[in-house]
Motif scaffolding. Structure first.
Motif, PDB file in Angstrom:
ATOM      1  N   GLN A 133      28.530  26.015  23.071  1.00 18.33           N
ATOM      2  CA  GLN A 133      28.656  25.589  24.462  1.00 18.33           C
ATOM      3  C   GLN A 133      30.118  25.392  24.856  1.00 18.33           C
ATOM      4  OE1 GLN A 133      25.901  25.333  26.603  1.00 18.33           O
ATOM      5  NE2 GLN A 133      27.607  25.401  28.067  1.00 18.33           N
ATOM      6  N   VAL A 134      30.911  24.877  23.951  1.00 14.52           N
ATOM      7  CA  VAL A 134      32.358  24.732  24.225  1.00 14.52           C
ATOM      8  C   VAL A 134      32.985  26.090  24.480  1.00 14.52           C
ATOM      9  CG1 VAL A 134      34.564  24.098  23.193  1.00 14.52           C
ATOM     10  CG2 VAL A 134      32.613  22.574  22.945  1.00 14.52           C
ATOM     11  N   ALA A 135      32.627  27.077  23.652  1.00 20.37           N
ATOM     12  CA  ALA A 135      33.174  28.427  23.826  1.00 20.37           C
ATOM     13  C   ALA A 135      32.713  29.029  25.152  1.00 20.37           C
ATOM     14  CB  ALA A 135      32.737  29.304  22.655  1.00 20.37           C
ATOM     15  N   ILE A 136      31.440  28.811  25.495  1.00 17.89           N
ATOM     16  CA  ILE A 136      30.922  29.338  26.780  1.00 17.89           C
ATOM     17  C   ILE A 136      31.671  28.703  27.945  1.00 17.89           C
ATOM     18  CG2 ILE A 136      28.909  29.352  28.293  1.00 17.89           C
ATOM     19  CD1 ILE A 136      27.179  29.582  25.732  1.00 17.89           C
ATOM     20  N   ASP A 137      31.844  27.388  27.891  1.00 18.31           N
ATOM     21  CA  ASP A 137      32.552  26.696  28.981  1.00 18.31           C
ATOM     22  C   ASP A 137      33.978  27.188  29.112  1.00 18.31           C
ATOM     23  OD1 ASP A 137      30.249  25.266  29.413  1.00 18.31           O
ATOM     24  OD2 ASP A 137      30.924  23.466  28.324  1.00 18.31           O
ATOM     25  N   HIS A 138      34.618  27.461  27.995  1.00 20.18           N
ATOM     26  CA  HIS A 138      35.998  27.966  28.040  1.00 20.18           C
ATOM     27  C   HIS A 138      36.068  29.317  28.735  1.00 20.18           C
ATOM     28  CE1 HIS A 138      40.088  28.822  26.791  1.00 20.18           C
ATOM     29  NE2 HIS A 138      39.661  29.977  26.235  1.00 20.18           N
ATOM     30  N   ILE A 139      35.147  30.221  28.393  1.00 22.80           N
ATOM     31  CA  ILE A 139      35.139  31.544  29.042  1.00 22.80           C
ATOM     32  C   ILE A 139      34.759  31.406  30.508  1.00 22.80           C
ATOM     33  CG2 ILE A 139      34.074  33.828  29.027  1.00 22.80           C
ATOM     34  CD1 ILE A 139      33.643  33.496  26.000  1.00 22.80           C
ATOM     35  N   ARG A 140      33.788  30.516  30.779  1.00 25.04           N
ATOM     36  CA  ARG A 140      33.353  30.356  32.167  1.00 25.04           C
ATOM     37  C   ARG A 140      34.513  29.868  33.043  1.00 25.04           C
ATOM     38  NH1 ARG A 140      28.284  30.196  34.223  1.00 25.04           N
ATOM     39  NH2 ARG A 140      27.318  29.738  32.202  1.00 25.04           N
ATOM     40  N   GLU A 141      35.339  29.016  32.501  1.00 24.42           N
ATOM     41  CA  GLU A 141      36.507  28.549  33.270  1.00 24.42           C
ATOM     42  C   GLU A 141      37.412  29.722  33.651  1.00 24.42           C
ATOM     43  OE1 GLU A 141      38.510  25.651  30.959  1.00 24.42           O
ATOM     44  OE2 GLU A 141      36.998  24.070  31.249  1.00 24.42           O
ATOM     45  N   GLN A 142      37.561  30.639  32.703  1.00 20.69           N
ATOM     46  CA  GLN A 142      38.393  31.815  32.996  1.00 20.69           C
ATOM     47  C   GLN A 142      37.744  32.709  34.045  1.00 20.69           C
ATOM     48  OE1 GLN A 142      40.245  33.712  29.470  1.00 20.69           O
ATOM     49  NE2 GLN A 142      39.104  32.141  28.267  1.00 20.69           N
ATOM     50  N   VAL A 143      36.425  32.872  33.921  1.00 16.63           N
ATOM     51  CA  VAL A 143      35.723  33.706  34.918  1.00 16.63           C
ATOM     52  C   VAL A 143      35.788  33.045  36.289  1.00 16.63           C
ATOM     53  CG1 VAL A 143      33.488  34.665  35.597  1.00 16.63           C
ATOM     54  CG2 VAL A 143      34.203  34.755  33.193  1.00 16.63           C
ATOM     55  N   ASP A 144      35.550  31.726  36.350  1.00 15.24           N
ATOM     56  CA  ASP A 144      35.563  31.015  37.623  1.00 15.24           C
ATOM     57  C   ASP A 144      36.966  30.974  38.239  1.00 15.24           C
ATOM     58  OD1 ASP A 144      32.883  30.594  37.352  1.00 15.24           O
ATOM     59  OD2 ASP A 144      33.070  28.503  36.609  1.00 15.24           O
ATOM     60  N   ALA A 145      37.978  31.134  37.398  1.00 18.85           N
ATOM     61  CA  ALA A 145      39.358  31.109  37.921  1.00 18.85           C
ATOM     62  C   ALA A 145      39.739  32.417  38.602  1.00 18.85           C
ATOM     63  CB  ALA A 145      40.323  30.806  36.778  1.00 18.85           C
ATOM     64  N   HIS A 146      38.896  33.441  38.504  1.00 16.11           N
ATOM     65  CA  HIS A 146      39.114  34.739  39.175  1.00 16.11           C
ATOM     66  C   HIS A 146      40.455  35.351  38.791  1.00 16.11           C
ATOM     67  CE1 HIS A 146      36.568  32.278  42.055  1.00 16.11           C
ATOM     68  NE2 HIS A 146      35.725  33.259  41.671  1.00 16.11           N
ATOM     69  N   HIS A 147      40.816  35.286  37.542  1.00 10.53           N
ATOM     70  CA  HIS A 147      42.091  35.876  37.103  1.00 10.53           C
ATOM     71  C   HIS A 147      41.883  37.238  36.469  1.00 10.53           C
ATOM     72  CE1 HIS A 147      44.326  32.455  38.235  1.00 10.53           C
ATOM     73  NE2 HIS A 147      43.961  31.635  37.216  1.00 10.53           N
ATOM     74  N   ALA A 148      40.809  37.920  36.893  1.00  8.62           N
ATOM     75  CA  ALA A 148      40.527  39.250  36.371  1.00  8.62           C
ATOM     76  C   ALA A 148      39.820  40.057  37.450  1.00  8.62           C
ATOM     77  CB  ALA A 148      39.647  39.142  35.124  1.00  8.62           C
ATOM     78  N   VAL A 149      39.940  41.373  37.339  1.00  2.00           N
ATOM     79  CA  VAL A 149      39.299  42.245  38.308  1.00  2.00           C
ATOM     80  C   VAL A 149      38.185  43.004  37.598  1.00  2.00           C
ATOM     81  CG1 VAL A 149      39.601  44.252  39.814  1.00  2.00           C
ATOM     82  CG2 VAL A 149      41.378  42.493  39.706  1.00  2.00           C
TER      83      VAL A 149
END
Length: 409
Positions: free
Chosen positions: A70-86
């Motif tokens: 769950q910690v790993a999922i939350d870490h990736i989700r933060e990156q996805v939610d930050a919209h720093h990728a196309v």
């Protein structure tokens, strides 16, 4: 301006990503062309795709804990939610949501598995406690002790329960082991005391056995040794380091006595065997006196034989009845001959026999006369009755006449 299906770069170098909620700013790019800007943030997206793929694989193929997953999922989700990728960020969110569901399912499975393991462990520990409590009452000290040690090893290999349950079961388990150890300790303490008492008793028996070893009082001493052996067996075993030594001394003392007795008895047996041979010769000499024709001479000869007999001494016990019986037979024959001679030469006895014979003869004559009278009168019943009485008197008369003949007529 440059664009692709999931993002674009405007004239100012601002990069956008398209989402279900509309365009979101990804970042600003001033270092190169718009295509380079899109390519950079597309690589960011690909990195997230790779990271999610690796996490999915770890969740499916390793023992990664639900918490760490769950910690790993939350870490990736933060990156996805930050919209720093196309790229298709919604697809990444969907994969993350699915991964969350998978982790939760695995969490529930493990919870159920842990609950099952805990219940199995509870049953196993309860079974160990029951067996330990049964073993606590056993008198099979070695086997029960080894089994209890094996139960401890089994207990250590089982998972812990909740603290309260585990402590309660362990308390019972430990109490059973302590009770067994206490009983075993008391048993062996008592056994040690008994063996010490046996040692003292056997030392006393050894001392007496050694004191008797030189005795020449064969019968009573042999009997006492039998009593000492019975006392030895009743005393029980002493400590191992004393038992063999005490027994060797005890047995050795007996061996000394019985060896001396055997030597003496061997000499005595040889002497008695020779005595038997001499007495058998005398018995044969006595038997040659039969049948007795000269009572006086036979009596004198037997007296001489008997004097020599008494001077010889003992014979083997098992032969005594046979050889003495031969002498008794001759002695009885002499006594019978003397009694017959006495009856034949005794005047008073002859007179009594003659008087009895006369009385019986008179009774017989009288009965014969009464029978004839009764038959003449036709009284058959009285005649038959008197006839039976006559038969009895006639038998007595016959015996009296026979006795009278022994007196010479």
């Amino acid at each position: 301006m440059s664009s692709d299906p999931w993002g674009r770069v405007d004239e100012t170098g601002t990069v956008y990503v398209r989402t279900a909620d509309g365009e979101q700013v990804v970042g600003s790019w001033q270092a190169g062309t718009p295509d380079e800007a899109l390519a950079y943030f597309e690589r960011k997206y690909e990195g997230l795709v790779v990271e999610i793929g690796l996490l999915e694989k770890r969740v499916q193929t390793t023992d990664l804990s639900a918490k760490d997953a769950q910690v790993a999922i939350d870490h990736i989700r933060e990156q996805v939610d930050a919209h720093h990728a196309v790229g298709d960020l919604q697809a990444l969110k969907a994969r993350l949501d699915h991964l969350v569901a998978t982790v939760e399912s695995r969490r529930e499975e493990r919870k159920q598995q842990r609950a099952k393991q805990s219940e199995e462990a509870r049953h196993s520990k309860e079974a160990l406690v029951v067996e330990a409590e049964e073993l606590a009452q056993s008198d099979q000290w070695r086997a029960a002790g080894e089994r209890l040690r094996a139960l401890v090893d089994t207990w250590k290999g089982l998972p812990r329960l909740d603290r309260k349950s585990d402590d309660e079961l362990w308390h019972r388990f430990s109490h059973a082991r302590s009770a067994f150890s206490k009983r075993r300790k008391a048993h062996f303490a008592q056994l040690d005391a008994q063996r010490e008492e046996a040692r003292r008793t056997k030392e006393r028996l050894v001392a007496e056995a050694e004191a008797l070893s030189g005795s020449a009082d064969w019968g009573p001493t042999a009997a006492r040794y039998r009593e000492l052996m019975a006392e030895w067996k009743a005393a029980g075993r002493a400590q191992r380091e004393h038992e063999d030594d005490l027994w060797n001394r005890f047995r050795g003392a007996q061996d000394v006595f019985f060896a001396a007795r055997s030597s003496v008895f061997a000499e005595r047996d040889a002497e008695q065997t020779e005595n038997l041979k001499l007495k058998e010769e005398l018995a044969e000499e006595a038997e040659r006196l039969l049948p007795i024709t000269d009572l006086k001479a036979a009596r004198a000869a037997f007296r001489s034989i008997n004097e020599r007999w008494e001077a010889i001494g003992h014979v083997p016990r098992d032969a005594r009845p046979r050889v003495e019986g031969r002498m008794h037979t001759v002695d009885r024959a002499l006594q019978d001959a003397e009694e017959t001679e006495w009856r034949r030469t005794n005047p008073e006895a002859r007179a009594r026999a003659a008087g009895l014979t006369g009385q019986l003869q008179a009774a017989v004559d009288k009965l014969q006369g009464q029978i004839e009278t009764a038959r003449t009168q036709g009284n058959t019943a009285r005649a038959d009755k008197l006839q039976k009485e006559l038969e009895g008197r006639q038998a007595l008369l016959d015996q009296a006449l026979k006795g009278l003949q022994e007196f010479g007529g």
